[in-house]
Scaffold this motif. Structure first.
Motif, PDB file in Angstrom:
ATOM      1  N   ASP A   1       0.838  -1.206   0.000  1.00  0.00           N
ATOM      2  CA  ASP A   1       0.000   0.000   0.000  1.00  0.00           C
ATOM      3  C   ASP A   1       0.870   1.252   0.000  1.00  0.00           C
ATOM      4  O   ASP A   1       0.600   2.201  -0.738  1.00  0.00           O
ATOM      5  CB  ASP A   1      -0.907   0.050   1.235  1.00  0.00           C
ATOM      6  N   HIS A   2       1.892   1.260   0.839  1.00  0.00           N
ATOM      7  CA  HIS A   2       2.794   2.429   0.905  1.00  0.00           C
ATOM      8  C   HIS A   2       3.410   2.714  -0.458  1.00  0.00           C
ATOM      9  O   HIS A   2       3.438   3.871  -0.908  1.00  0.00           O
ATOM     10  CB  HIS A   2       3.911   2.189   1.919  1.00  0.00           C
ATOM     11  N   ARG A   3       3.910   1.666  -1.121  1.00  0.00           N
ATOM     12  CA  ARG A   3       4.552   1.862  -2.434  1.00  0.00           C
ATOM     13  C   ARG A   3       3.541   2.375  -3.465  1.00  0.00           C
ATOM     14  O   ARG A   3       3.868   3.226  -4.289  1.00  0.00           O
ATOM     15  CB  ARG A   3       5.181   0.554  -2.936  1.00  0.00           C
ATOM     16  N   GLU A   4       2.322   1.855  -3.424  1.00  0.00           N
ATOM     17  CA  GLU A   4       1.305   2.286  -4.386  1.00  0.00           C
ATOM     18  C   GLU A   4       0.954   3.758  -4.200  1.00  0.00           C
ATOM     19  O   GLU A   4       0.823   4.497  -5.184  1.00  0.00           O
ATOM     20  CB  GLU A   4       0.059   1.405  -4.268  1.00  0.00           C
ATOM     21  N   VAL A   5       0.817   4.199  -2.956  1.00  0.00           N
ATOM     22  CA  VAL A   5       0.503   5.605  -2.697  1.00  0.00           C
ATOM     23  C   VAL A   5       1.681   6.488  -3.100  1.00  0.00           C
ATOM     24  O   VAL A   5       1.489   7.555  -3.693  1.00  0.00           O
ATOM     25  CB  VAL A   5       0.089   5.824  -1.223  1.00  0.00           C
ATOM     26  N   GLU A   6       2.895   6.039  -2.823  1.00  0.00           N
ATOM     27  CA  GLU A   6       4.083   6.806  -3.234  1.00  0.00           C
ATOM     28  C   GLU A   6       4.127   6.950  -4.758  1.00  0.00           C
ATOM     29  O   GLU A   6       4.489   8.009  -5.272  1.00  0.00           O
ATOM     30  CB  GLU A   6       5.364   6.136  -2.720  1.00  0.00           C
ATOM     31  N   GLN A   7       3.751   5.899  -5.482  1.00  0.00           N
ATOM     32  CA  GLN A   7       3.711   5.971  -6.950  1.00  0.00           C
ATOM     33  C   GLN A   7       2.651   6.962  -7.423  1.00  0.00           C
ATOM     34  O   GLN A   7       2.885   7.715  -8.374  1.00  0.00           O
ATOM     35  CB  GLN A   7       3.453   4.590  -7.549  1.00  0.00           C
ATOM     36  N   LEU A   8       1.499   6.954  -6.786  1.00  0.00           N
ATOM     37  CA  LEU A   8       0.447   7.910  -7.149  1.00  0.00           C
ATOM     38  C   LEU A   8       0.916   9.347  -6.913  1.00  0.00           C
ATOM     39  O   LEU A   8       0.676  10.229  -7.741  1.00  0.00           O
ATOM     40  CB  LEU A   8      -0.837   7.637  -6.359  1.00  0.00           C
ATOM     41  N   ILE A   9       1.607   9.574  -5.809  1.00  0.00           N
ATOM     42  CA  ILE A   9       2.126  10.920  -5.527  1.00  0.00           C
ATOM     43  C   ILE A   9       3.178  11.310  -6.560  1.00  0.00           C
ATOM     44  O   ILE A   9       3.188  12.448  -7.043  1.00  0.00           O
ATOM     45  CB  ILE A   9       2.682  11.012  -4.093  1.00  0.00           C
ATOM     46  N   ALA A  10       4.028  10.378  -6.936  1.00  0.00           N
ATOM     47  CA  ALA A  10       5.051  10.662  -7.953  1.00  0.00           C
ATOM     48  C   ALA A  10       4.379  11.025  -9.282  1.00  0.00           C
ATOM     49  O   ALA A  10       4.800  11.970  -9.962  1.00  0.00           O
ATOM     50  CB  ALA A  10       5.982   9.468  -8.126  1.00  0.00           C
ATOM     51  N   GLN A  11       3.338  10.282  -9.645  1.00  0.00           N
ATOM     52  CA  GLN A  11       2.611  10.593 -10.878  1.00  0.00           C
ATOM     53  C   GLN A  11       1.947  11.967 -10.774  1.00  0.00           C
ATOM     54  O   GLN A  11       1.968  12.737 -11.734  1.00  0.00           O
ATOM     55  CB  GLN A  11       1.548   9.526 -11.159  1.00  0.00           C
ATOM     56  N   LEU A  12       1.374  12.248  -9.615  1.00  0.00           N
ATOM     57  CA  LEU A  12       0.717  13.532  -9.380  1.00  0.00           C
ATOM     58  C   LEU A  12       1.727  14.678  -9.529  1.00  0.00           C
ATOM     59  O   LEU A  12       1.438  15.691 -10.170  1.00  0.00           O
ATOM     60  CB  LEU A  12       0.170  13.516  -7.949  1.00  0.00           C
ATOM     61  N   ASN A  13       2.901  14.497  -8.942  1.00  0.00           N
ATOM     62  CA  ASN A  13       3.952  15.515  -9.039  1.00  0.00           C
ATOM     63  C   ASN A  13       4.492  15.656 -10.459  1.00  0.00           C
ATOM     64  O   ASN A  13       5.041  16.695 -10.807  1.00  0.00           O
ATOM     65  CB  ASN A  13       5.112  15.195  -8.080  1.00  0.00           C
ATOM     66  N   GLY A  14       4.305  14.623 -11.274  1.00  0.00           N
ATOM     67  CA  GLY A  14       4.869  14.620 -12.617  1.00  0.00           C
ATOM     68  C   GLY A  14       3.932  15.095 -13.715  1.00  0.00           C
ATOM     69  O   GLY A  14       4.300  15.061 -14.887  1.00  0.00           O
ATOM     70  N   THR A  15       2.728  15.514 -13.353  1.00  0.00           N
ATOM     71  CA  THR A  15       1.796  15.949 -14.397  1.00  0.00           C
ATOM     72  C   THR A  15       1.357  17.391 -14.175  1.00  0.00           C
ATOM     73  O   THR A  15       1.198  17.830 -13.044  1.00  0.00           O
ATOM     74  CB  THR A  15       0.550  15.029 -14.477  1.00  0.00           C
ATOM     75  N   ALA A  16       1.170  18.082 -15.279  1.00  0.00           N
ATOM     76  CA  ALA A  16       0.662  19.458 -15.223  1.00  0.00           C
ATOM     77  C   ALA A  16      -0.817  19.502 -15.598  1.00  0.00           C
ATOM     78  O   ALA A  16      -1.456  20.541 -15.470  1.00  0.00           O
ATOM     79  CB  ALA A  16       1.468  20.343 -16.179  1.00  0.00           C
TER      80      ALA A  16
END
Length: 189
Positions: free
Chosen positions: A19-34
């Motif tokens: 779960d932690h890794r999945e949420v971290e990936q979602l945050i990384a994607q969020l930070n990577g999109t405009a």
């Protein structure tokens, strides 16, 4: 039967770490999109995952920590305070437009609180759980946590109590209402 990296049957710690890794990936994607629509969708997914994860921990993992860890009560108190802080940030994020500059500022604040929370769980609490709780019990907890996540709310409720009794008695109803709201509003979680 799913197995962990050690070749044994997956347990609650494996599930929570995933779960932690999945949420971290979602945050990384969020930070990577405009793209604001994509930001909103990713933020909603992240919020739903974090809420489900937190509720399941509070229902089953925290009682086990209290019972089995030498400093269990203090660890649960600390973690519950972090959950409350995360809920407030998620609630704020829910109310912000994805184009608002405060949106990404709030994501950053949430990311920091979450990083501290994950670090303490994964470096201190999870190893202690594996030391103090029999493997079979950790597998049983995994099943309970996975079931709880299916029924848990998908939206933050910072005014609600963060405890096992509330989540077991009222939580499924709140979760049902949240999933209904998600369906009616088209929120993809």
């Amino acid at each position: 039967m799913e197995t962990s990296a050690t070749g044994t049957e997956q347990d609650v710690i494996d599930v929570l770490t995933t779960d932690h890794r999945e949420v971290e990936q979602l945050i990384a994607q969020l930070n990577g999109t405009a793209d604001s629509a994509q930001r909103r969708e990713l933020a909603d997914q992240m919020i739903a995952e974090l809420v489900r994860h937190s509720v399941a921990e509070e229902m089953y993992v925290y009682p086990a920590m209290r019972k089995h860890l030498p400093d269990g009560e203090a660890a649960v108190k600390h973690d519950t305070e972090e959950h409350k802080e995360l809920e407030k940030l998620m609630k704020k994020l829910e109310g912000l437009d994805a184009d608002d500059t405060k949106f990404m500022e709030t994501v950053g604040q949430l990311q920091q609180v979450l990083a501290d929370h994950v670090k303490s769980e994964e470096t201190e609490q999870f190893p202690q759980l594996r030391t103090h709780i029999p493997a079979e019990k950790l597998v049983e907890l995994k099943d309970k946590v996975q079931t709880a996540k299916k029924l848990a709310p998908t939206r933050p409720h910072p005014a609600a109590p963060n405890n096992e009794l509330f989540h077991k008695v009222v939580g499924p109803g709140v979760g049902f209402v949240d999933r209904l709201r998600d369906k009616l509003t088209g929120r993809q979680v």
